[in-house]
Write a protein that holds these residues in place. Structure first.
Motif, short mmCIF file in Angstrom:
data_model
loop_
_atom_site.label_atom_id
_atom_site.label_comp_id
_atom_site.label_asym_id
_atom_site.label_seq_id
_atom_site.Cartn_x
_atom_site.Cartn_y
_atom_site.Cartn_z
N THR A 151 38.65 -30.57 5.48
CA THR A 151 38.13 -29.22 5.78
C THR A 151 39.12 -28.11 5.46
N LEU A 165 40.02 -30.60 16.17
CA LEU A 165 38.97 -31.58 15.88
C LEU A 165 39.48 -33.02 15.97
N ARG A 198 30.73 -35.17 18.55
CA ARG A 198 31.27 -33.99 17.86
C ARG A 198 30.18 -33.27 17.06
N SER A 199 29.08 -33.96 16.79
CA SER A 199 27.97 -33.34 16.08
C SER A 199 27.07 -32.52 16.99
N THR A 249 28.80 -25.95 19.50
CA THR A 249 27.78 -25.62 18.50
C THR A 249 27.50 -26.80 17.57
N PHE A 267 29.41 -29.96 14.97
CA PHE A 267 30.02 -29.94 13.65
C PHE A 267 29.88 -31.31 13.00
N TRP A 324 30.06 -32.66 10.21
CA TRP A 324 30.58 -32.58 8.84
C TRP A 324 31.32 -33.86 8.50
N LYS A 344 21.46 -21.39 13.64
CA LYS A 344 22.79 -21.99 13.77
C LYS A 344 23.83 -21.10 13.08
N VAL A 401 27.61 -19.64 12.24
CA VAL A 401 28.95 -20.22 12.04
C VAL A 401 29.94 -19.54 12.99
N TYR A 405 24.85 -23.33 6.23
CA TYR A 405 25.25 -24.61 6.80
C TYR A 405 24.26 -25.15 7.82
#
Length: 525
Positions: A84, A112, A148-149, A153, A155, A157, A352, A354, A403
């Protein structure tokens, strides 16, 4: 060499896990070297197993749980740093953010990485060199990916599932098991080489053979599914008066604020030239998000004469723009659908947002120290909330901005009559980095999960027409400008992944298996 590694806490706890995390980026787009994960997961497991084993001698006077956590944390820092780092490029467009580049580059991965730290702590506490430990390891890391997903909010990724994006036959399973179920199965597959290091070779070979049988059966299933779908799509025909073309525009323009009236007019004319409108042909034009960055809908409406001059009543235009949200200081990040007279037919407001890019968390506090969102303007965008699909001709379009495409729940929770997904994006924020490649791969997954075509228009990113099996039918690379077009068949959306139930079923099955083995083992004692 092995003795040096085994006797070095710095190597075992920090450097090697960190290096494995950095190496993981090769498994994702644009590299897609899936095989590296067959090295990464076994190595991480064996390190955790060794650290736990040494806890009763070498580390007994030290907090070995801390060491288990640090193994996963070091791995996570490397994982997110390499995967990232491109986010920091978005901070180069405004000099007031320059000082935040080290924060984005270093502190974001450090935050993270906590997720992987907890996964290794939970699994490491139980790990031994046995089959049950592998199951615990798999459930811990697949569970932490789910958490974590969803938390804060969310993420989602670079879940491990995405490293299979180029193997289109294999990922057809997504439609049945969903992203998180497939992610659990992907991690299970990557851990398969560990069985070669365990006892009971005969049993392990049977397990490996059975898993490989399932793996290749899934490949055959995916291949048949794709071929059958291509035949069905080729048989879809429409009458001439029912033909509607979708035309995706990729302008490849630089992000610029504070354009003059003349420059803004030239920008719109450029988009129209790339659109190549044919006045007698039913066409829906899709322009990307961000081409009007820094301007709101009312600003663009002042150029309605350009739309009236170049488009006809057979045309509709979709584009991204800021739109007023009721109060003068409130704005949405919106996708609007207009006709040739610049009359708004429909408007979707992004749900959603960012963090820091489109809204500032703890805004009242952080604004006092001079922080603002990265996109132009000091005020945060407001959340769009629940909205209906965009209805145009016979298409029920699920709009997704930028995203939002990475969140499977948005397609899962879409109305039953949804038969097309349109995703507009502005990838110029991330330059010529790996970011746009990773972003694009998520669109392929959403297409398969929802069994729908995905039309993606991106500035300086990948613009593409992706069919309902994840095949890229037409595309433009980030450096290409122009348009791609196609008549999009109407797809029956009755077959789609609707929730994460299969993930929890698989997770429960794995956990139940662990308890069953443990109970049988205790009975033998």
């Amino acid at each position: 060499m092995i003795n040096i590694i085994q006797n070095s806490r710095v190597l075992l706890v920090y450097l090697i896990p960190f290096s494995l995390g950095v190496l993981s980026v090769l498994g994702f787009s644009p590299f897609n070297y899936t095989f590296v994960n067959f090295l990464i997961f076994p190595c991480l497991f064996l390190i955790l197993s060794f650290v736990r084993k040494k806890s009763k001698n070498k580390y007994r006077k030290k907090p070995y749980l801390k060491n288990l956590f640090l193994v996963g944390y070091s791995f996570g820092v490397g994982f997110f740093l390499s995967g990232t780092h491109w986010i920091s490029y978005s901070l180069t467009f405004d000099e007031i953010f320059f000082y935040l580049i080290p924060v984005s580059l270093i502190l974001l991965p450090m935050f993270l990485a906590l997720f992987f730290g907890f996964a290794s702590l939970v699994s490491g506490f139980f790990i031994k060199n046995d089959f049950v430990s592998i199951i615990i390891f798999i459930t811990s890391f697949s569970s932490i990916d789910y958490i974590r997903s969803k938390i804060f909010t969310g993420f989602p990724w670079n879940l491990w599932a995405y490293s299979w994006v180029e193997h289109i036959e294999i990922i057809q399973l997504l439609n049945l098991v969903g992203l998180f179920g497939f992610n659990l199965l992907a991690i299970s597959t990557f851990c398969l080489p560990l069985l070669l290091f365990m006892g009971n070779k005969k049993r392990n070979l049977i397990i490996i053979s059975f898993w490989l049988f399932l793996f290749f059966s899934n490949y055959i299933f995916g291949s048949i599914s794709i071929n059958r779908n291509n035949i069905e799509l080729s048989e879809v025909k429409k009458k001439d008066d029912q033909i509607i073309k979708f035309k995706i525009i990729s302008p490849d323009i630089d992000l610029k604020y504070n354009l003059s009236t003349i420059e803004l007019e030239e920008l719109i004319n450029k988009l129209i030239r790339f659109s190549e409108p044919e006045k007698n042909l039913n066409t829906i034009f899709i322009w990307p998000e961000g081409v009007f960055t820094g301007y709101n809908l009312s600003d663009i409406s002042e150029f309605d004469y350009l739309f009236k001059k170049n488009f006809s009543k057979k045309h509709r235009i979709i584009f991204g723009v800021s739109a007023l949200g009721g109060e003068p200081s409130n704005f949405y990040n919106s996708l609007v659908l207009i006709d040739h007279n610049f009359q708004i037919i429909n408007q979707y407001n992004k749900k959603k947002l960012v963090p820091f890019g489109e809204f500032l968390p703890f805004e009242n506090i952080l604004q006092k120290i001079g922080l603002k969102k990265i996109t132009q303007g000091y005020g945060s965008f407001i959340n769009g909330g629940n909205q209906k699909n965009i209805n145009i001709f016979d298409y029920q379009i699920l709009p997704l901005i930028c995203y939002e495409i990475i969140f499977p729940e948005l397609t899962q929770n879409s109305p039953e009559n949804t038969n097309l997904i349109v995703n507009i994006s502005e990838d110029a924020w991330f330059g010529k980095s790996i970011g746009p490649h990773q972003h694009f791969s998520k669109s392929i997954f959403r297409a398969i999960e929802s069994n729908l075509f995905v039309l993606r228009s991106a500035n300086k990113g990948f613009s593409a027409i992706i069919n309902n099996k994840g095949q890229v039918v037409k595309s433009l690379t980030p450096s290409e400008r122009g348009n791609i077009e196609m008549e999009i068949p109407l797809i029956n959306n009755s077959i789609k992944n609707k929730n994460d139930l299969i993930f929890f079923v698989l997770l429960f099955t794995y956990i139940l298996f662990v308890f069953t083995i443990k109970i049988k083992f205790n009975d033998k004692k």
